[in-house]
Design a protein around this motif. Structure first.
Motif, PDB file in Angstrom:
ATOM      1  N   ALA A 106      11.275  -7.979  -9.287  1.00 46.60           N
ATOM      2  CA  ALA A 106      10.425  -9.035  -8.732  1.00 46.60           C
ATOM      3  C   ALA A 106       9.023  -8.446  -8.582  1.00 46.60           C
ATOM      4  O   ALA A 106       8.867  -7.287  -8.180  1.00 46.60           O
ATOM      5  N   ILE A 107       8.017  -9.238  -8.931  1.00 49.50           N
ATOM      6  CA  ILE A 107       6.627  -8.797  -8.825  1.00 49.50           C
ATOM      7  C   ILE A 107       5.853  -9.868  -8.082  1.00 49.50           C
ATOM      8  O   ILE A 107       5.999 -11.065  -8.378  1.00 49.50           O
ATOM      9  N   TYR A 108       5.052  -9.447  -7.114  1.00 42.86           N
ATOM     10  CA  TYR A 108       4.280 -10.413  -6.338  1.00 42.86           C
ATOM     11  C   TYR A 108       2.973  -9.792  -5.859  1.00 42.86           C
ATOM     12  O   TYR A 108       2.814  -8.574  -5.835  1.00 42.86           O
ATOM     13  N   ILE A 109       2.060 -10.677  -5.514  1.00 44.26           N
ATOM     14  CA  ILE A 109       0.802 -10.284  -4.882  1.00 44.26           C
ATOM     15  C   ILE A 109       0.988 -10.468  -3.385  1.00 44.26           C
ATOM     16  O   ILE A 109       1.520 -11.493  -2.938  1.00 44.26           O
ATOM     17  N   GLU A 110       0.557  -9.488  -2.629  1.00 42.92           N
ATOM     18  CA  GLU A 110       0.625  -9.597  -1.173  1.00 42.92           C
ATOM     19  C   GLU A 110      -0.784  -9.377  -0.638  1.00 42.92           C
ATOM     20  O   GLU A 110      -1.492  -8.472  -1.083  1.00 42.92           O
ATOM     21  N   ILE A 111      -1.190 -10.266   0.255  1.00 40.88           N
ATOM     22  CA  ILE A 111      -2.534 -10.228   0.837  1.00 40.88           C
ATOM     23  C   ILE A 111      -2.388 -10.208   2.349  1.00 40.88           C
ATOM     24  O   ILE A 111      -1.598 -10.968   2.911  1.00 40.88           O
ATOM     25  N   GLY A 112      -3.126  -9.329   3.003  1.00 44.32           N
ATOM     26  CA  GLY A 112      -3.105  -9.274   4.457  1.00 44.32           C
ATOM     27  C   GLY A 112      -4.466  -8.913   4.997  1.00 44.32           C
ATOM     28  O   GLY A 112      -5.218  -8.177   4.347  1.00 44.32           O
ATOM     29  N   ASP A 113      -4.783  -9.447   6.160  1.00 44.78           N
ATOM     30  CA  ASP A 113      -6.074  -9.088   6.750  1.00 44.78           C
ATOM     31  C   ASP A 113      -5.926  -7.777   7.513  1.00 44.78           C
ATOM     32  O   ASP A 113      -4.826  -7.243   7.648  1.00 44.78           O
ATOM     33  N   ARG A 114      -7.022  -7.260   7.974  1.00 39.93           N
ATOM     34  CA  ARG A 114      -7.005  -5.952   8.646  1.00 39.93           C
ATOM     35  C   ARG A 114      -7.573  -6.050  10.054  1.00 39.93           C
ATOM     36  O   ARG A 114      -8.316  -5.176  10.497  1.00 39.93           O
ATOM     37  N   THR A 115      -7.194  -7.115  10.767  1.00 35.97           N
ATOM     38  CA  THR A 115      -7.634  -7.283  12.145  1.00 35.97           C
ATOM     39  C   THR A 115      -7.196  -6.076  12.962  1.00 35.97           C
ATOM     40  O   THR A 115      -6.035  -5.660  12.906  1.00 35.97           O
ATOM     41  N   GLU A 116      -8.125  -5.516  13.717  1.00 36.49           N
ATOM     42  CA  GLU A 116      -7.845  -4.322  14.521  1.00 36.49           C
ATOM     43  C   GLU A 116      -6.882  -4.634  15.665  1.00 36.49           C
ATOM     44  O   GLU A 116      -6.816  -5.752  16.149  1.00 36.49           O
ATOM     45  N   GLY A 117      -6.172  -3.594  16.090  1.00 38.94           N
ATOM     46  CA  GLY A 117      -5.298  -3.700  17.259  1.00 38.94           C
ATOM     47  C   GLY A 117      -3.988  -4.415  17.005  1.00 38.94           C
ATOM     48  O   GLY A 117      -3.341  -4.884  17.939  1.00 38.94           O
ATOM     49  N   ASP A 118      -3.556  -4.463  15.765  1.00 37.35           N
ATOM     50  CA  ASP A 118      -2.312  -5.144  15.416  1.00 37.35           C
ATOM     51  C   ASP A 118      -1.112  -4.346  15.928  1.00 37.35           C
ATOM     52  O   ASP A 118      -1.153  -3.113  16.030  1.00 37.35           O
ATOM     53  N   GLU A 119      -0.056  -5.068  16.250  1.00 36.67           N
ATOM     54  CA  GLU A 119       1.240  -4.471  16.565  1.00 36.67           C
ATOM     55  C   GLU A 119       2.275  -5.162  15.706  1.00 36.67           C
ATOM     56  O   GLU A 119       2.194  -6.376  15.480  1.00 36.67           O
ATOM     57  N   VAL A 120       3.236  -4.385  15.226  1.00 37.69           N
ATOM     58  CA  VAL A 120       4.285  -4.929  14.377  1.00 37.69           C
ATOM     59  C   VAL A 120       5.618  -4.718  15.070  1.00 37.69           C
ATOM     60  O   VAL A 120       5.945  -3.600  15.492  1.00 37.69           O
ATOM     61  N   GLU A 121       6.358  -5.808  15.192  1.00 37.65           N
ATOM     62  CA  GLU A 121       7.689  -5.771  15.785  1.00 37.65           C
ATOM     63  C   GLU A 121       8.729  -5.882  14.677  1.00 37.65           C
ATOM     64  O   GLU A 121       8.543  -6.622  13.703  1.00 37.65           O
ATOM     65  N   TYR A 122       9.810  -5.134  14.835  1.00 39.74           N
ATOM     66  CA  TYR A 122      10.921  -5.120  13.891  1.00 39.74           C
ATOM     67  C   TYR A 122      12.172  -5.532  14.664  1.00 39.74           C
ATOM     68  O   TYR A 122      12.821  -4.695  15.284  1.00 39.74           O
ATOM     69  N   PRO A 123      12.515  -6.833  14.672  1.00 40.39           N
ATOM     70  CA  PRO A 123      13.578  -7.321  15.555  1.00 40.39           C
ATOM     71  C   PRO A 123      14.958  -6.735  15.309  1.00 40.39           C
ATOM     72  O   PRO A 123      15.768  -6.690  16.229  1.00 40.39           O
ATOM     73  N   GLN A 124      15.230  -6.255  14.103  1.00 46.92           N
ATOM     74  CA  GLN A 124      16.559  -5.720  13.802  1.00 46.92           C
ATOM     75  C   GLN A 124      16.629  -4.198  13.845  1.00 46.92           C
ATOM     76  O   GLN A 124      17.691  -3.629  13.642  1.00 46.92           O
ATOM     77  N   ASP A 125      15.488  -3.544  14.091  1.00 46.16           N
ATOM     78  CA  ASP A 125      15.456  -2.083  14.010  1.00 46.16           C
ATOM     79  C   ASP A 125      14.738  -1.486  15.212  1.00 46.16           C
ATOM     80  O   ASP A 125      13.865  -2.125  15.801  1.00 46.16           O
ATOM     81  N   ASP A 126      15.098  -0.252  15.544  1.00 47.26           N
ATOM     82  CA  ASP A 126      14.462   0.464  16.655  1.00 47.26           C
ATOM     83  C   ASP A 126      13.155   1.088  16.160  1.00 47.26           C
ATOM     84  O   ASP A 126      13.058   2.296  15.964  1.00 47.26           O
ATOM     85  N   LEU A 127      12.171   0.230  15.932  1.00 45.69           N
ATOM     86  CA  LEU A 127      10.893   0.670  15.391  1.00 45.69           C
ATOM     87  C   LEU A 127       9.809  -0.269  15.899  1.00 45.69           C
ATOM     88  O   LEU A 127      10.027  -1.478  16.019  1.00 45.69           O
ATOM     89  N   LYS A 128       8.663   0.309  16.199  1.00 45.58           N
ATOM     90  CA  LYS A 128       7.475  -0.461  16.556  1.00 45.58           C
ATOM     91  C   LYS A 128       6.281   0.249  15.929  1.00 45.58           C
ATOM     92  O   LYS A 128       6.196   1.476  15.939  1.00 45.58           O
ATOM     93  N   ALA A 129       5.352  -0.541  15.370  1.00 47.35           N
ATOM     94  CA  ALA A 129       4.133   0.012  14.779  1.00 47.35           C
ATOM     95  C   ALA A 129       2.934  -0.510  15.558  1.00 47.35           C
ATOM     96  O   ALA A 129       2.837  -1.708  15.817  1.00 47.35           O
ATOM     97  N   THR A 130       2.054   0.394  15.931  1.00 49.46           N
ATOM     98  CA  THR A 130       0.845   0.035  16.663  1.00 49.46           C
ATOM     99  C   THR A 130      -0.340   0.604  15.917  1.00 49.46           C
ATOM    100  O   THR A 130      -0.385   1.801  15.627  1.00 49.46           O
ATOM    101  N   GLN A 131      -1.312  -0.259  15.626  1.00 51.55           N
ATOM    102  CA  GLN A 131      -2.508   0.201  14.920  1.00 51.55           C
ATOM    103  C   GLN A 131      -3.473   0.792  15.943  1.00 51.55           C
ATOM    104  O   GLN A 131      -3.891   0.128  16.886  1.00 51.55           O
ATOM    105  N   LEU A 132      -3.830   2.055  15.750  1.00 52.27           N
ATOM    106  CA  LEU A 132      -4.756   2.744  16.632  1.00 52.27           C
ATOM    107  C   LEU A 132      -6.195   2.361  16.298  1.00 52.27           C
ATOM    108  O   LEU A 132      -6.469   1.780  15.242  1.00 52.27           O
ATOM    109  N   ALA A 133      -7.124   2.691  17.179  1.00 55.79           N
ATOM    110  CA  ALA A 133      -8.544   2.357  16.975  1.00 55.79           C
ATOM    111  C   ALA A 133      -9.075   2.938  15.662  1.00 55.79           C
ATOM    112  O   ALA A 133      -9.960   2.360  15.035  1.00 55.79           O
ATOM    113  N   SER A 134      -8.516   4.055  15.216  1.00 55.73           N
ATOM    114  CA  SER A 134      -8.946   4.692  13.965  1.00 55.73           C
ATOM    115  C   SER A 134      -8.439   3.950  12.724  1.00 55.73           C
ATOM    116  O   SER A 134      -8.826   4.277  11.615  1.00 55.73           O
TER     117      SER A 134
END
Length: 156
Positions: free
Chosen positions: A115-143
């Motif tokens: 499968a091939i696709y284009i993925e586009i995402g913005d880069r708004t600062e201070g994002d957090e990503v939740e993973y509801p099925q996994d013990d993982l959290k991603a937090t975007q730092l100021a850098s």
């Protein structure tokens, strides 16, 4: 950064395939991203040409607090996981993922073909990503760097 048109397939994928820590990194082994936006020095949003091998997933099931995403299918028939719903996608299909909704998503290639696709995402600062099925959290730092931790804050 390049200032002339190029064939997207000639842009090399990064050496590092994922920012996921073990044991999650192995789950995206069949995914290859060509960072088209980075190649041209884009800073406000990212654009990736992504290939999913048969059996591969785009990412862990996740949702963003601040960053919107969109996918456009070029080839193949990946399955979109949208919380507990599943949708079989085909070339020409697209889907947007509004930040802050709490609706988790991922693509899974259950077909025998890539499968091939284009993925586009913005880069708004201070994002957090939740993973509801996994013990993982991603937090975007100021850098702009992503910190990946267990849900209770312990580092990996």
């Amino acid at each position: 950064m390049k200032s002339i048109p190029v064939a997207a397939e000639t842009i090399p994928p990064p050496d590092k395939k994922t920012i996921y820590p073990a044991p999650f990194a192995s789950l995206v082994q069949g995914r290859t991203k060509r960072k088209l936006g980075d190649h041209f020095g884009l800073t406000n949003f990212g654009v990736n040409l992504t290939h999913l091998a048969s059996g591969a997933v785009s990412a862990l099931l996740h949702h963003h607090s601040k960053q919107d995403e969109l996918v456009y299918i070029l080839q193949g028939t990946p399955t979109l996981m949208l919380d507990k719903q599943e949708y079989l996608l085909k070339p020409g299909d697209c889907m947007g993922f509004k930040a802050g909704t709490g609706v988790a998503h991922q693509l899974v290639n259950r077909s025998a073909e890539p499968a091939i696709y284009i993925e586009i995402g913005d880069r708004t600062e201070g994002d957090e990503v939740e993973y509801p099925q996994d013990d993982l959290k991603a937090t975007q730092l100021a850098s702009g760097v992503w910190a990946l931790t267990h849900k209770d804050g312990r580092p990996y």
